[in-house]
Design a protein around this motif. Structure first.
Motif, PDB file in Angstrom:
ATOM      1  N   GLY A  83      56.774 -87.287 -64.778  1.00  0.00           N
ATOM      2  CA  GLY A  83      58.058 -87.460 -64.101  1.00  0.00           C
ATOM      3  C   GLY A  83      57.911 -87.581 -62.601  1.00  0.00           C
ATOM      4  O   GLY A  83      58.588 -88.399 -61.961  1.00  0.00           O
ATOM      5  N   THR A  84      57.023 -86.763 -62.013  1.00  0.00           N
ATOM      6  CA  THR A  84      56.838 -86.822 -60.560  1.00  0.00           C
ATOM      7  C   THR A  84      56.150 -88.117 -60.123  1.00  0.00           C
ATOM      8  O   THR A  84      56.291 -88.536 -58.969  1.00  0.00           O
ATOM      9  CB  THR A  84      56.000 -85.624 -60.070  1.00  0.00           C
ATOM     10  OG1 THR A  84      54.730 -85.643 -60.735  1.00  0.00           O
ATOM     11  CG2 THR A  84      56.705 -84.317 -60.350  1.00  0.00           C
ATOM     12  N   CYS A  85      55.401 -88.729 -61.045  1.00  0.00           N
ATOM     13  CA  CYS A  85      54.688 -89.968 -60.700  1.00  0.00           C
ATOM     14  C   CYS A  85      55.504 -91.225 -60.996  1.00  0.00           C
ATOM     15  O   CYS A  85      55.232 -92.289 -60.418  1.00  0.00           O
ATOM     16  CB  CYS A  85      53.373 -90.044 -61.473  1.00  0.00           C
ATOM     17  SG  CYS A  85      52.177 -88.779 -61.017  1.00  0.00           S
ATOM     18  N   SER A  86      56.474 -91.137 -61.898  1.00  0.00           N
ATOM     19  CA  SER A  86      57.184 -92.344 -62.345  1.00  0.00           C
ATOM     20  C   SER A  86      57.939 -93.030 -61.211  1.00  0.00           C
ATOM     21  O   SER A  86      57.952 -94.265 -61.123  1.00  0.00           O
ATOM     22  CB  SER A  86      58.144 -91.995 -63.485  1.00  0.00           C
ATOM     23  OG  SER A  86      59.114 -91.041 -63.056  1.00  0.00           O
ATOM     24  N   ALA A  87      58.564 -92.241 -60.331  1.00  0.00           N
ATOM     25  CA  ALA A  87      59.300 -92.840 -59.217  1.00  0.00           C
ATOM     26  C   ALA A  87      58.355 -93.606 -58.306  1.00  0.00           C
ATOM     27  O   ALA A  87      58.669 -94.714 -57.839  1.00  0.00           O
ATOM     28  CB  ALA A  87      60.040 -91.753 -58.426  1.00  0.00           C
ATOM     29  N   HIS A  88      57.194 -93.014 -58.048  1.00  0.00           N
ATOM     30  CA  HIS A  88      56.231 -93.675 -57.167  1.00  0.00           C
ATOM     31  C   HIS A  88      55.674 -94.941 -57.794  1.00  0.00           C
ATOM     32  O   HIS A  88      55.473 -95.959 -57.119  1.00  0.00           O
ATOM     33  CB  HIS A  88      55.093 -92.706 -56.830  1.00  0.00           C
ATOM     34  CG  HIS A  88      54.108 -93.263 -55.854  1.00  0.00           C
ATOM     35  ND1 HIS A  88      52.751 -93.217 -56.063  1.00  0.00           N
ATOM     36  CD2 HIS A  88      54.289 -93.899 -54.676  1.00  0.00           C
ATOM     37  CE1 HIS A  88      52.135 -93.807 -55.054  1.00  0.00           C
ATOM     38  NE2 HIS A  88      53.046 -94.220 -54.203  1.00  0.00           N
ATOM     39  N   ILE A 101      67.279 -95.394 -54.437  1.00  0.00           N
ATOM     40  CA  ILE A 101      67.961 -95.194 -55.718  1.00  0.00           C
ATOM     41  C   ILE A 101      66.999 -94.586 -56.728  1.00  0.00           C
ATOM     42  O   ILE A 101      67.332 -93.625 -57.439  1.00  0.00           O
ATOM     43  CB  ILE A 101      68.526 -96.531 -56.241  1.00  0.00           C
ATOM     44  CG1 ILE A 101      69.552 -97.102 -55.245  1.00  0.00           C
ATOM     45  CG2 ILE A 101      69.161 -96.350 -57.616  1.00  0.00           C
ATOM     46  CD1 ILE A 101      70.023 -98.492 -55.580  1.00  0.00           C
ATOM     47  N   ILE A 102      65.788 -95.126 -56.784  1.00  0.00           N
ATOM     48  CA  ILE A 102      64.788 -94.632 -57.737  1.00  0.00           C
ATOM     49  C   ILE A 102      64.450 -93.178 -57.458  1.00  0.00           C
ATOM     50  O   ILE A 102      64.457 -92.334 -58.369  1.00  0.00           O
ATOM     51  CB  ILE A 102      63.511 -95.501 -57.677  1.00  0.00           C
ATOM     52  CG1 ILE A 102      63.800 -96.914 -58.205  1.00  0.00           C
ATOM     53  CG2 ILE A 102      62.384 -94.858 -58.478  1.00  0.00           C
ATOM     54  CD1 ILE A 102      62.695 -97.901 -57.933  1.00  0.00           C
ATOM     55  N   TYR A 103      64.167 -92.864 -56.204  1.00  0.00           N
ATOM     56  CA  TYR A 103      63.797 -91.486 -55.865  1.00  0.00           C
ATOM     57  C   TYR A 103      64.982 -90.538 -56.034  1.00  0.00           C
ATOM     58  O   TYR A 103      64.805 -89.372 -56.404  1.00  0.00           O
ATOM     59  CB  TYR A 103      63.248 -91.413 -54.445  1.00  0.00           C
ATOM     60  CG  TYR A 103      61.825 -91.919 -54.332  1.00  0.00           C
ATOM     61  CD1 TYR A 103      60.767 -91.140 -54.766  1.00  0.00           C
ATOM     62  CD2 TYR A 103      61.550 -93.181 -53.818  1.00  0.00           C
ATOM     63  CE1 TYR A 103      59.463 -91.601 -54.693  1.00  0.00           C
ATOM     64  CE2 TYR A 103      60.243 -93.645 -53.731  1.00  0.00           C
ATOM     65  CZ  TYR A 103      59.203 -92.857 -54.165  1.00  0.00           C
ATOM     66  OH  TYR A 103      57.919 -93.311 -54.094  1.00  0.00           O
ATOM     67  N   GLY A 104      66.180 -91.036 -55.764  1.00  0.00           N
ATOM     68  CA  GLY A 104      67.359 -90.206 -55.948  1.00  0.00           C
ATOM     69  C   GLY A 104      67.627 -89.884 -57.404  1.00  0.00           C
ATOM     70  O   GLY A 104      68.096 -88.791 -57.745  1.00  0.00           O
ATOM     71  N   VAL A 105      67.320 -90.830 -58.288  1.00  0.00           N
ATOM     72  CA  VAL A 105      67.557 -90.619 -59.721  1.00  0.00           C
ATOM     73  C   VAL A 105      66.417 -89.836 -60.360  1.00  0.00           C
ATOM     74  O   VAL A 105      66.639 -88.934 -61.175  1.00  0.00           O
ATOM     75  CB  VAL A 105      67.732 -91.987 -60.436  1.00  0.00           C
ATOM     76  CG1 VAL A 105      67.735 -91.817 -61.944  1.00  0.00           C
ATOM     77  CG2 VAL A 105      69.016 -92.663 -59.970  1.00  0.00           C
ATOM     78  N   LYS A 106      65.178 -90.148 -59.993  1.00  0.00           N
ATOM     79  CA  LYS A 106      64.012 -89.583 -60.661  1.00  0.00           C
ATOM     80  C   LYS A 106      63.652 -88.174 -60.188  1.00  0.00           C
ATOM     81  O   LYS A 106      63.126 -87.384 -60.959  1.00  0.00           O
ATOM     82  CB  LYS A 106      62.798 -90.507 -60.443  1.00  0.00           C
ATOM     83  CG  LYS A 106      62.881 -91.846 -61.163  1.00  0.00           C
ATOM     84  CD  LYS A 106      62.648 -91.685 -62.652  1.00  0.00           C
ATOM     85  CE  LYS A 106      62.564 -93.037 -63.354  1.00  0.00           C
ATOM     86  NZ  LYS A 106      62.329 -92.876 -64.812  1.00  0.00           N
ATOM     87  N   ILE A 107      63.887 -87.881 -58.903  1.00  0.00           N
ATOM     88  CA  ILE A 107      63.441 -86.598 -58.362  1.00  0.00           C
ATOM     89  C   ILE A 107      64.623 -85.655 -58.270  1.00  0.00           C
ATOM     90  O   ILE A 107      65.564 -85.870 -57.493  1.00  0.00           O
ATOM     91  CB  ILE A 107      62.777 -86.788 -56.980  1.00  0.00           C
ATOM     92  CG1 ILE A 107      61.567 -87.718 -57.117  1.00  0.00           C
ATOM     93  CG2 ILE A 107      62.345 -85.439 -56.416  1.00  0.00           C
ATOM     94  CD1 ILE A 107      60.846 -87.989 -55.829  1.00  0.00           C
ATOM     95  N   GLN A 108      64.582 -84.608 -59.068  1.00  0.00           N
ATOM     96  CA  GLN A 108      65.725 -83.701 -59.184  1.00  0.00           C
ATOM     97  C   GLN A 108      66.035 -82.992 -57.872  1.00  0.00           C
ATOM     98  O   GLN A 108      67.198 -82.765 -57.551  1.00  0.00           O
ATOM     99  CB  GLN A 108      65.458 -82.661 -60.277  1.00  0.00           C
ATOM    100  CG  GLN A 108      66.653 -81.741 -60.533  1.00  0.00           C
ATOM    101  CD  GLN A 108      66.415 -80.786 -61.682  1.00  0.00           C
ATOM    102  OE1 GLN A 108      65.408 -80.891 -62.374  1.00  0.00           O
ATOM    103  NE2 GLN A 108      67.340 -79.874 -61.885  1.00  0.00           N
ATOM    104  N   GLN A 109      65.014 -82.660 -57.088  1.00  0.00           N
ATOM    105  CA  GLN A 109      65.254 -81.932 -55.848  1.00  0.00           C
ATOM    106  C   GLN A 109      66.065 -82.768 -54.854  1.00  0.00           C
ATOM    107  O   GLN A 109      66.961 -82.263 -54.179  1.00  0.00           O
ATOM    108  CB  GLN A 109      63.925 -81.512 -55.220  1.00  0.00           C
ATOM    109  CG  GLN A 109      64.071 -80.390 -54.212  1.00  0.00           C
ATOM    110  CD  GLN A 109      62.767 -79.663 -53.977  1.00  0.00           C
ATOM    111  OE1 GLN A 109      61.737 -80.040 -54.508  1.00  0.00           O
ATOM    112  NE2 GLN A 109      62.808 -78.624 -53.176  1.00  0.00           N
ATOM    113  N   ILE A 110      65.772 -84.060 -54.777  1.00  0.00           N
ATOM    114  CA  ILE A 110      66.562 -84.937 -53.909  1.00  0.00           C
ATOM    115  C   ILE A 110      67.971 -85.075 -54.462  1.00  0.00           C
ATOM    116  O   ILE A 110      68.959 -85.037 -53.707  1.00  0.00           O
ATOM    117  CB  ILE A 110      65.885 -86.320 -53.788  1.00  0.00           C
ATOM    118  CG1 ILE A 110      64.575 -86.202 -53.000  1.00  0.00           C
ATOM    119  CG2 ILE A 110      66.826 -87.324 -53.107  1.00  0.00           C
ATOM    120  CD1 ILE A 110      63.828 -87.505 -52.848  1.00  0.00           C
TER     121      ILE A 110
END
Length: 321
Positions: free
Chosen positions: A241-246, A293-302
């Motif tokens: 999950g942490t790698c998918s956004a990147h 958008i990707i980082y906002g959706v994929k990373i829960q902390q953001i």
């Protein structure tokens, strides 16, 4: 004699012709570009604000994300306002030196974006393969130095482009069939020998893009080996999950850029020139638009920080800019 020709045949300005053959629909082409630019600026500036003022995001991963957002925002601003000026107001003339400056910043920040994506891949490698040493390896000075070296690499490698363009004579006129100044678009309207330009441009692409992609591929190969060895399925899912956004950011950054690069050099007449110009305008916009958008959706902390900011929760500190 050659020096005299190079001087006297250097135009005072260039004419950027927009998208050749599609001049009648410039206004319609501009609408999606303008919309993407607005989304990109709001998204990337919003990420920069969150990372700057939210203490829970003061971690290496988010510092690298801030570098990427800054580079994306600058990249959009270098190209899009100029393009929209052509489409909306027919502002086609650009001073020769202004063209060189635009070309320099376009290629420098393209290289910086690639370098930051590489640094983010290395960050994920350290976080997953050496989690207990993560904060001791990626200290703030290391992060700052890595970002500076990435920027300096682009400056050093791209700076010769300006001298290679300046040495050329322009006896074929000063009309560039493009919406902004990039290295080979300017070089191709010259009547001089541009072989050195083409070879050096390919060398820079390999030194920056090729090296960064090699490091990204190596990092994710090591990450994949480490993840499959994890005994817990939850741990594997969290790591992926942490790698998918990147990974999405890498795909959206490199795919249109390489398409535009290779079509520009090897496409010849097989691909319509208008399509190439449109793709050349999309690649500085696509990743900057989608990354927030990707980082906002994929990373829960953001995602939690954004929700907290709008709801005024105590978890997000309120600051005045």
């Amino acid at each position: 004699m050659e020096r005299i020709n190079s001087t006297t045949l250097t135009p005072g300005s260039f004419i950027l012709n927009g998208v050749p053959g599609l001049e009648d629909i410039h206004i319609w082409i501009s609408l999606p570009f303008c919309s993407m630019y607005i989304v990109a600026m709001v998204g990337n500036c919003g990420l920069l604000y969150l990372i700057r003022y939210e203490e829970t995001l003061h971690r290496p991963m988010y510092f690298f994300l801030a570098m990427l957002s800054f580079s994306d925002a600058v990249m959009c601003t270098i190209t899009l306002p100029n393009t929209l000026g052509i489409f909306w107001f027919n502002f086609k003339e650009i001073d020769f030196n202004a063209c060189l400056i635009q070309m320099f910043f376009i290629h420098t920040f393209t290289g910086m974006t690639s370098g930051v994506l590489m640094l983010m891949a290395l960050d994920r490698y350290v976080a997953i393969c050496y989690p207990l040493r993560y904060t001791t390896i990626l200290t703030n000075p290391i992060i700052a130095n890595a970002g500076f070296i990435t920027f300096l690499r682009g400056v050093i490698l791209v700076l010769p482009f300006t001298f290679l363009i300046k040495r050329l004579p322009y006896c074929r006129g000063n009309i560039i069939p493009h919406t902004y100044c990039d290295h080979m678009s300017v070089a191709k309207i010259s009547c001089g020998n541009v072989k050195i330009n083409a070879v050096y441009g390919l060398m820079v692409a390999l030194l920056i893009g090729g090296f960064d992609i090699f490091c990204i591929t190596l990092s994710y190969t090591m990450i994949l080996r480490a993840v499959v060895k994890l005994s817990s399925s939850d741990a594997r899912q969290k790591a992926f999950g942490t790698c998918s956004a990147h990974i999405c950011a890498i795909v959206f950054s490199y795919t249109p850029a390489f398409f535009s690069y290779f079509v520009h050099r090897f496409g010849g007449h097989r691909i319509p020139h208008s399509l190439h110009i449109i793709m050349a305008n999309i690649y500085p916009l696509l990743a900057p638009t989608l990354n927030p958008i990707i980082y906002g959706v994929k990373i829960q902390q953001i995602r939690d920080c954004v929700i907290g900011l709008f709801l005024g929760s105590k978890g997000t500190k309120s600051h005045k800019i």
